[in-house]
Design an enzyme around this catalytic site. Structure first.
Site, mmCIF file in Angstrom:
data_model
loop_
_atom_site.group_PDB
_atom_site.id
_atom_site.type_symbol
_atom_site.label_atom_id
_atom_site.label_comp_id
_atom_site.label_asym_id
_atom_site.label_seq_id
_atom_site.Cartn_x
_atom_site.Cartn_y
_atom_site.Cartn_z
ATOM 1 N N ARG A 51 0.838 -1.189 0.000
ATOM 2 C CA ARG A 51 0.000 0.000 0.000
ATOM 3 C C ARG A 51 0.879 1.248 0.000
ATOM 4 O O ARG A 51 1.536 1.528 1.002
ATOM 5 C CB ARG A 51 -0.900 0.012 1.238
ATOM 6 N N ASP A 53 1.264 5.279 0.222
ATOM 7 C CA ASP A 53 0.502 6.319 0.907
ATOM 8 C C ASP A 53 -0.008 7.376 -0.066
ATOM 9 O O ASP A 53 0.408 7.440 -1.226
ATOM 10 C CB ASP A 53 1.385 7.014 1.950
ATOM 11 N N TYR A 110 12.675 1.015 -3.381
ATOM 12 C CA TYR A 110 12.037 2.326 -3.349
ATOM 13 C C TYR A 110 13.085 3.391 -3.663
ATOM 14 O O TYR A 110 14.251 3.269 -3.278
ATOM 15 C CB TYR A 110 11.453 2.633 -1.970
ATOM 16 N N ARG A 197 10.220 6.689 4.379
ATOM 17 C CA ARG A 197 10.143 8.127 4.624
ATOM 18 C C ARG A 197 10.791 8.508 5.954
ATOM 19 O O ARG A 197 11.400 9.575 6.074
ATOM 20 C CB ARG A 197 8.687 8.585 4.557
#
Length: 245
Positions: A51, A53, A110, A197
């Site tokens: 998922r 964000d 990522y 993050r």
């Protein structure tokens, strides 16, 4: 019934994240399910590899779904003809029945983009974190070296009530600078809620001098979200690739 695998790209700027939600139609998963439901004329549920964000982008999100037999080219073309222009399906292929986009994944990469020039790029502002401050790459790389390997990353997880294991393995963190931008690539076997993050916010605090590179082992040992750095904003984050056997 057939099992179909899709590779998907999207600009997450205007969406409330990947996961379909009852109170908004503006999710990536919801948009794709709606188009597939019209194509197959029956409810279709898709499963993503993870998922992302609200505001986060993807270069290679993977999802799968089960449906009646239909040519993959037909599915691919119909999706791209009817999806919003900020979502694109790169490929559709039939895969074995047991394939599951999330459970079958063995790793992900990522990317996080940080704009460090004092002059903003107004045309790309939705696709990077406009930090506008030079960062010490050597300090950041030293800090990143402590994160490689298998650790309990509870300090880097936004879900403070997480009951499942917060142990993950990071295989590589590559920090690549250019004249006006810094790109951090994280590759590992899985990532916790907001983990990339928070890792990025912590490395930024090392790069601008607020933290010492050698503080990372203590942050890991604390097992406390408050010990780590701030959560970098979503627009700089991209799911680049998902890996399978």
């Amino acid at each position: 019934m057939k099992n179909y695998k899709m590779i998907i790209q999207y600009d997450g700027t205007r969406y409330s994240g990947w996961q379909a939600q009852k109170d908004t139609p503006d999710t990536i998963e919801g948009k794709i399910e709606n188009v597939l439901t019209h194509l197959f004329e029956e409810p279709i549920t898709i499963t993503g590899s993870g998922r992302t964000d609200a505001g986060v982008h993807a270069l290679g999100q993977v999802a799968n779904f089960h449906a009646l037999d239909m040519p993959c080219d037909t599915i691919h073309d119909y999706l791209n003809a009817h999806l919003p222009k900020d979502i694109a399906v790169c490929s559709v292929e039939e895969v074995p029945e047991r394939f599951h986009s999330r459970l079958s994944a063995i790793g992900k990469t990522y990317l996080y983009r940080i704009h460090t020039s004092p002059v903003s790029d107004v045309f790309a502002r939705k696709f990077y974190y406009d930090y506008q401050t030079p960062l010490d790459i050597a300090r950041m790389r030293k800090a990143a070296s402590y994160l490689i390997g298998t650790h309990d990353f509870k300090s880097f997880c936004a879900n403070k009530r997480m009951k499942k294991s917060t142990v993950r393995r990071i295989d590589d963190i590559v920090i690549t600078p250019s004249d006006s931008e810094l790109v951090i690539a994280y590759t590992g076997n899985g990532f916790l809620m907001n983990m990339v993050r928070i890792l990025t916010g912590t490395l930024i605090e090392v790069g601008d001098g607020r933290r010492d590179p050698d503080s990372i082992p203590d942050i890991l040992a604390a097992l406390d979200r408050e010990a780590a750095g701030y959560t970098a904003p979503p627009q700089g984050l991209y799911l680049k690739e998902v890996y399978y056997d």
